[in-house]
Design an enzyme around this catalytic site. Structure first.
Site, PDB file in Angstrom:
ATOM      1  N   HIS A  40       0.883  -1.178   0.000  1.00 51.52           N
ATOM      2  CA  HIS A  40       0.000   0.000   0.000  1.00 51.52           C
ATOM      3  C   HIS A  40       0.916   1.223   0.000  1.00 51.52           C
ATOM      4  O   HIS A  40       1.311   1.716   1.054  1.00 51.52           O
ATOM      5  CB  HIS A  40      -0.899  -0.037   1.239  1.00 51.52           C
ATOM      6  CG  HIS A  40      -1.863   1.114   1.323  1.00 51.52           C
ATOM      7  ND1 HIS A  40      -3.116   1.079   0.763  1.00 51.52           N
ATOM      8  CD2 HIS A  40      -1.743   2.339   1.886  1.00 51.52           C
ATOM      9  CE1 HIS A  40      -3.734   2.237   0.986  1.00 51.52           C
ATOM     10  NE2 HIS A  40      -2.917   3.024   1.670  1.00 51.52           N
TER      11      HIS A  40
ATOM     12  N   ASP B 106      -0.891  -9.794   0.767  1.00 55.30           N
ATOM     13  CA  ASP B 106      -0.036  -9.020  -0.143  1.00 55.30           C
ATOM     14  C   ASP B 106      -0.918  -8.351  -1.193  1.00 55.30           C
ATOM     15  O   ASP B 106      -0.943  -8.735  -2.351  1.00 55.30           O
ATOM     16  CB  ASP B 106       1.001  -9.937  -0.793  1.00 55.30           C
ATOM     17  CG  ASP B 106       1.980  -9.145  -1.649  1.00 55.30           C
ATOM     18  OD1 ASP B 106       2.081  -7.910  -1.454  1.00 55.30           O
ATOM     19  OD2 ASP B 106       2.632  -9.750  -2.526  1.00 55.30           O
TER      20      ASP B 106
END
Ligand code: CA
Ligand code: CA
Ligand code: CA
Length: 452
Positions: A375, A417
């Protein structure tokens, strides 16, 4: 700044957020700096997956990086990293720290010494490259935590950059002046909380970026006093240090900065005046006791890491907890010369590099199965498959506050992930800094001890 291809390779990009036009948010207005007037606050580091710049989180990050340098200056004198300042007779780590230090110095109101909490958009940018994010920027309310973290960082910087007076004339003195001014503001304003919700009830525009809100400033007073005392040897800071040195301490986080102060006092104890002797004895025992408790049951789990003895270790940013454990253990080694702390410290590095229940290497760009979708806005928006390398992602966090899809919700494997996952897969400067400390200090120790 723009990242040029010869340094950044495939991840070269344009400059973003010049921050030469930054508005005084009404929450930060004073007689000399009226609301919506303009200051310049360029440079510095993007904090995390977003593009804002926060003094509080810069605090512990800067402290951790300068502490690595102060622990092993000889090692860092010889470490070259291919940044524009490589080869300029200043250790690259200090060139990099200076990039954020110069920004931090712009965040102090020189009229009264108070420090703005952050330089920020009103709300988070979209998932775009930095140059495409052009929303208005603000400095917001001054606060006690930001001001004390600033005082600690600039006091430490004054000590560190004094050695480089030729390259940076006046910098060490400017840092110390800024530090003392900040300290004085905090003594006069010892309980100014940054409460974003309350602020938004009073002022426009509402600000909804990271809050980094803290209500307990005892640890910030201790850290700032420890750095100022170590730099100046002036007894006026000793009272704050003595008051806190006997209290309970826990692993550092952005809002809990007791131990960075202890590390500094212990590291430079031979230079401190005799009046500090009792404090040094007390905190030396405290650090060793904490390290001993930490390794008491270490390495008995399936993946042989010292980290993860308790489910409580797996919080938001758990990988940084593992790295901060290692810093404590390495410090215990440095003050005791007892090698029992070294393998547990190394085991946590093995953990974040892949020896863990998820099988992921949590550092982008390394190993056979690294995290691929952090992110992190530039990594999401750059149209390059591989993420920017060298970033430590947050790691397993059964809190799963982002409500993304997690294939496993068990404590040690609650990791996904996916760039949706800010709760397990974001990156942040205060997570990368302890990784930076641990990999470099272990490397430095390996050279020193000739461990094969
Ligand atoms: Ca350099
Ligand atoms: Ca605190
Ligand atoms: Ca990408």
């Amino acid at each position: 700044m723009p990242l040029e291809k010869r340094y950044a390779g495939d991840w070269a990009r344009k400059e973003g957020h010049p921050d030469t036009t930054v508005f005084i948010h009404p929450s930060a207005a004073s007689l000399k700096h009226l609301a919506n007037t303009i200051i310049s606050s360029p440079g510095g580091w993007y904090d995390a997956g977003d593009y804002n710049k926060y003094i509080v989180n810069s605090g512990i990050t800067m402290g951790t990086m300068m502490s690595a340098y102060e622990d092993f200056p000889g090692y860092f004198n010889n470490l070259t990293t291919n940044i524009p300042e490589t080869g300029n007779a200043v250790p690259d780590v200090l060139n990099e720290v200076l990039y954020n230090l110069r920004w931090m110095l712009t965040m102090q109101d020189k009229e009264d010494g108070g420090v703005y909490h952050k330089c920020t958009n009103a709300s988070f940018d979209a998932m775009v490259m930095p140059e495409a994010a052009t929303a208005a920027r603000y400095v917001v309310q001054k606060g006690t935590a930001a001001t004390l973290d600033f005082a600690a960082v600039t006091a430490q910087a004054s000590r560190v950059y004094k050695k480089f007076a030729k390259q940076f004339p006046g910098l060490a003195d400017s840092c110390l002046v800024a530090s003392k001014l900040a300290w004085q503001w905090a003594v006069k304003n010892p309980a100014v909380i940054y409460d974003q919700n309350e602020m938004n009830k009073k002022y426009l525009p509402p600000v909804v970026t990271g809050a980094y809100d803290d209500k307990n400033f005892k640890d910030e007073f201790f850290w700032a006093a420890a750095e100022l005392f170590t730099t100046t040897k002036e007894n006026i800071y000793l009272e704050q240090i003595e008051k806190r040195a006997i209290g309970e301490m826990t692993l550092p986080t952005w809002n809990n900065v007791d131990l960075p102060g202890c590390y500094t006092l212990l590291r430079l104890q031979s230079q401190l005046p005799i009046v500090a002797k009792n404090v040094i004895v007390a905190i030396s025992k405290k650090v060793k006791d904490m390290a001993d408790a930490m390794i008491a049951n270490g390495g008995n789990k399936a993946f042989a890491a010292n980290f993860g003895q308790s489910k409580k270790d797996f919080v938001w940013g758990s990988n940084a907890v593992a790295m901060n454990e290692s810093i404590l253990l390495l410090t215990a080694y440095l003050i005791s010369n007892n090698k029992k702390y070294l393998l547990p410290a190394l085991s946590n590095l093995n953990y974040v590099l892949g020896q863990n229940a998820t099988g992921y290497c949590f550092v982008t760009g390394f190993g056979s199965n690294p995290s691929m979708h952090p992110h992190h806005r530039p990594s999401i928006a750059d149209n390059i498959i591989a993420p920017i390398p060298g970033l430590l992602v947050g790691g397993p966090n059964p809190g799963m506050q982002d409500k993304c899809f997690y294939a496993s919700t068990e404590t040690e494997t609650a990791y996904t992930d996916d760039d949706c996952s800010y709760a397990s897969n974001e990156i942040a400067i205060n997570w990368n800094a302890p990784l930076f400390y641990v990999v470099n200090v272990i490397e430095a120790l390996q050279l020193q001890l000739k461990i094969k």
